[in-house]
Design an enzyme around this catalytic site. Structure first.
Site, PDB file in Angstrom:
ATOM      1  N   HIS A  37      -2.744   8.571 -13.342  1.00  0.00           N
ATOM      2  CA  HIS A  37      -3.379   9.334 -12.265  1.00  0.00           C
ATOM      3  C   HIS A  37      -2.845  10.767 -12.263  1.00  0.00           C
ATOM      4  CE1 HIS A  37      -4.571   5.425 -10.593  1.00  0.00           C
ATOM      5  NE2 HIS A  37      -3.310   5.065 -10.657  1.00  0.00           N
ATOM      6  N   ARG A 126     -14.310   2.922 -10.633  1.00  0.00           N
ATOM      7  CA  ARG A 126     -13.298   1.997 -10.138  1.00  0.00           C
ATOM      8  C   ARG A 126     -13.606   1.537  -8.718  1.00  0.00           C
ATOM      9  NH1 ARG A 126      -6.929   2.809  -8.532  1.00  0.00           N
ATOM     10  NH2 ARG A 126      -6.139   0.883  -9.452  1.00  0.00           N
ATOM     11  N   HIS A 181      -3.909  -4.022 -13.817  1.00  0.00           N
ATOM     12  CA  HIS A 181      -2.550  -4.439 -13.498  1.00  0.00           C
ATOM     13  C   HIS A 181      -2.310  -5.946 -13.658  1.00  0.00           C
ATOM     14  CE1 HIS A 181      -2.490  -0.370 -12.269  1.00  0.00           C
ATOM     15  NE2 HIS A 181      -2.857  -0.524 -11.007  1.00  0.00           N
ATOM     16  N   ASP A 248       0.466   3.530 -15.615  1.00  0.00           N
ATOM     17  CA  ASP A 248       0.324   3.675 -14.165  1.00  0.00           C
ATOM     18  C   ASP A 248       1.077   4.900 -13.649  1.00  0.00           C
ATOM     19  OD1 ASP A 248      -0.791   2.841 -11.657  1.00  0.00           O
ATOM     20  OD2 ASP A 248       1.145   2.002 -11.075  1.00  0.00           O
TER      21      ASP A 248
END
Length: 293
Positions: A37, A126, A181, A248
């Site tokens: 991100h 997403r 995840h 992540d």
């Protein structure tokens, strides 16, 4: 692309990542981080944002890439910005053709915005049903219909009970799905067996993928995450062509940032064969995200 050697990467630090060392193995050329991100605090967060973070720029991330030996990446729109894609699109411009994006839309998105996103490097959208925000499960089918002509996929971050409840609907969607995840397989220990079976069933259908990312979200048994080992081993034996890996970064859920090199070393522990790691880090991302082989 000339990447630094492991020796030259040792001693490099990167924001929002503990440690300075490189992974314990040499990454294959073209290795991709499929989940990270960006944040820019000059732009506002969504009014209902659950998670926020300080600046995490493309320049910051490139320092991590150099340290780890990564060549490609996928920028995932954080729920913090809702459907405001300015940070995502700026990041895609900064990182260039070695980057792809995952956006957040609703069924009312205009054709013009979809075209703009696609031109910028977006290849999927997403749904985050863990940190609720811009999307909810009522939109699944309608959003899938909107993105099907684009050749995009639908990425999902789900609580385990929601994955089990929505599994049939997900299997019927007309686009590929990507589970974030480790599908949070051990986040609720009582459901771990059911979630594992459901993930394998969805992968069996041939239109689902799983991200090996953020083990701290999927299981609480850090630092080595032994509970994840048998789950990943089964999937490596049966569905290694449906797995991708991600950092992540900048680890928004973690007050104490993990060492990304050690997270990468988990992959080497699970997949000691270099050809298998190449499949997960290079070949599968090329197929899923449209990178050149």
């Amino acid at each position: 692309m000339n990447m630094p050697t492991q020796e030259s990467r040792d001693g490099l630090a990167a924001p929002h990542s503990a440690g300075q060392g490189s992974p314990g193995f040499e990454l294959p050329t073209g290795a991709c981080d499929c989940h990270m991100h960006l944040f820019d605090n000059r732009l506002p967060f969504a009014s209902n944002a659950v998670l926020v973070h300080n600046d995490a720029s493309a320049d910051d991330y490139q320092r991590l890439q150099r340290r780890l030996g990564l060549a490609r990446n996928v920028i995932v729109q954080p729920s913090s910005y809702g459907r405001d894609h300015r940070v995502l699109l700026a990041g895609l411009r900064a990182l260039g053709p070695a980057a792809r994006g995952i956006a957040v839309i609703d069924p009312d998105v205009s054709d013009e915005e979809l075209s703009l996103l696609q031109a910028g490097g977006v290849v999927g959208v997403r749904f985050n049903l863990v940190q609720h925000g811009a999307t909810d499960e009522s939109m699944l089918e309608a959003v899938a219909q909107r993105i099907q002509p684009m050749g995009w996929h639908l990425q999902l971050h789900l609580h385990g009970q929601d994955l089990l409840r929505l599994a049939d609907r997900l299997a019927d969607l007309p686009v590929p799905i990507v589970l974030d995840h480790f599908a949070r397989v051990h986040a609720d220990g009582a459901l771990a067996s059911q979630i594992s079976e459901q993930v394998e069933h969805l992968l069996d259908l041939g239109s689902a993928w799983l991200k090996l990312s953020a083990p701290y979200i999927a299981s609480g048994d850090r630092p080595g995450y032994p509970l994840l080992h048998p789950f990943v081993q089964r999937l490596l034996r049966s569905h290694s062509d449906r797995l991708v890996w991600g950092t992540d970064w900048p680890h928004v859920t973690e007050a104490n940032k993990p060492d990304d090199a050690r997270l990468l070393d988990l992959l080497a522990r699970w997949a000691p064969d270099a050809l298998l790691r190449r499949r997960i880090l290079v070949d599968n991302p090329c197929r899923l995200y449209g990178f050149a082989t």
